[in-house]
Write a protein that holds these residues in place. Sequence first.
Motif, PDB file in Angstrom:
ATOM      1  N   ALA A   1      73.961 -65.249 133.990  1.00  0.00           N
ATOM      2  CA  ALA A   1      73.312 -66.306 133.214  1.00  0.00           C
ATOM      3  C   ALA A   1      73.635 -66.148 131.738  1.00  0.00           C
ATOM      4  N   GLY A   2      73.567 -67.265 131.015  1.00  0.00           N
ATOM      5  CA  GLY A   2      73.784 -67.270 129.584  1.00  0.00           C
ATOM      6  C   GLY A   2      72.491 -67.455 128.819  1.00  0.00           C
ATOM      7  N   HIS A   3      72.597 -68.077 127.645  1.00  0.00           N
ATOM      8  CA  HIS A   3      71.448 -68.225 126.753  1.00  0.00           C
ATOM      9  C   HIS A   3      70.382 -69.153 127.336  1.00  0.00           C
ATOM     10  N   MET A   4      70.799 -70.075 128.187  1.00  0.00           N
ATOM     11  CA  MET A   4      69.854 -71.005 128.813  1.00  0.00           C
ATOM     12  C   MET A   4      69.362 -70.471 130.154  1.00  0.00           C
ATOM     13  N   MET A   5      69.189 -69.170 130.229  1.00  0.00           N
ATOM     14  CA  MET A   5      68.851 -68.466 131.461  1.00  0.00           C
ATOM     15  C   MET A   5      67.669 -69.041 132.245  1.00  0.00           C
ATOM     16  N   PRO A   6      66.564 -69.487 131.606  1.00  0.00           N
ATOM     17  CA  PRO A   6      65.458 -70.026 132.396  1.00  0.00           C
ATOM     18  C   PRO A   6      65.865 -71.208 133.274  1.00  0.00           C
ATOM     19  N   ALA A   7      66.833 -72.016 132.805  1.00  0.00           N
ATOM     20  CA  ALA A   7      67.310 -73.154 133.594  1.00  0.00           C
ATOM     21  C   ALA A   7      68.526 -72.792 134.438  1.00  0.00           C
ATOM     22  N   GLU A   8      69.312 -71.824 133.993  1.00  0.00           N
ATOM     23  CA  GLU A   8      70.521 -71.436 134.722  1.00  0.00           C
ATOM     24  C   GLU A   8      70.212 -70.613 135.971  1.00  0.00           C
ATOM     25  N   ALA A   9      69.232 -69.722 135.871  1.00  0.00           N
ATOM     26  CA  ALA A   9      68.898 -68.807 136.972  1.00  0.00           C
ATOM     27  C   ALA A   9      67.390 -68.812 137.193  1.00  0.00           C
ATOM     28  N   PRO A  10      66.832 -69.954 137.586  1.00  0.00           N
ATOM     29  CA  PRO A  10      65.374 -70.071 137.639  1.00  0.00           C
ATOM     30  C   PRO A  10      64.704 -69.151 138.649  1.00  0.00           C
ATOM     31  N   GLN A  11      65.332 -68.889 139.773  1.00  0.00           N
ATOM     32  CA  GLN A  11      64.688 -68.036 140.769  1.00  0.00           C
ATOM     33  C   GLN A  11      64.537 -66.614 140.235  1.00  0.00           C
ATOM     34  N   ALA A  12      65.603 -66.074 139.659  1.00  0.00           N
ATOM     35  CA  ALA A  12      65.531 -64.726 139.090  1.00  0.00           C
ATOM     36  C   ALA A  12      64.552 -64.691 137.919  1.00  0.00           C
TER      37      ALA A  12
END
Length: 257
Positions: free
Chosen positions: A218-229
């Motif tokens: 994931a990058g800087h937008m991690m909450p939207a890029e990897a929501p399950q994790a």
Amino acid sequence: MDTKTSDQGSKAAPLIILPGLMCDSRMFADLVDAFPAAQVIDGFYAGCDRIEAMADYALARMPARISLLGHSMGARVALELLRKAPDRVERLALVDTGVHSPRPGEREARYALRDIGRDQGMAALVADWLPPMVGFAGLRNEALMDSLYTMAVSAGLSTFEAQIEALLNRPSVDALLPTIACPTLAMVGRQDQWSPVAQHEAIVAAIPGAQLRVVEGAGHMMPAEAPQAFNTLVGEWLAMPATPDFRNISYHAKGEV
């Protein structure tokens, strides 16, 4: 998380989320779906152009006692809120962010984006700004990129200009960090180019008992890029004891996610 967690998975204080630059609740749609009691402080901070004013804006819209999560610029707002009202923050999560003062060249880089917006419009500004904020997998996710693009464009140029002024005039937190006594988690995407892992290592080194979680891919937008994790890490943070004893307990999100 596969199921909704109406009680936040713990006895934690209500979850309050502070978005980052040009972001709003759309960034945290999956998190709010998993934790329906969570509240995002929306409205792009009503055009505030100082971190201190953003913190006041959030303070006026939140319960008396909270679990506070800030993403990117929102994490800097969270730290200022903690400085202003430490008794109201039960726990703290700092996501894809930094704690350093403005660095050489930062003002020029932010103003270059501003000038793109002034000369070519908000769509051109976001088209230049957004791709480096997203990890490799996210860049190939058309639906994700469209959603992030639409969100950022909707913020508008005046919001962008106000928020970069807030960031360029951000208060120092060097003296604050060692005084933080609540359960604190720093979370970051491994591919975050804007706020890399090293910045979060510096955060956990400065805050007593703070812990680091790194989300792979994931990058800087991690909450939207990897929501399950991301949601899993938030759930584990909410389950941490809200007492000084948290420093003596080691939490592991099944290794790095």
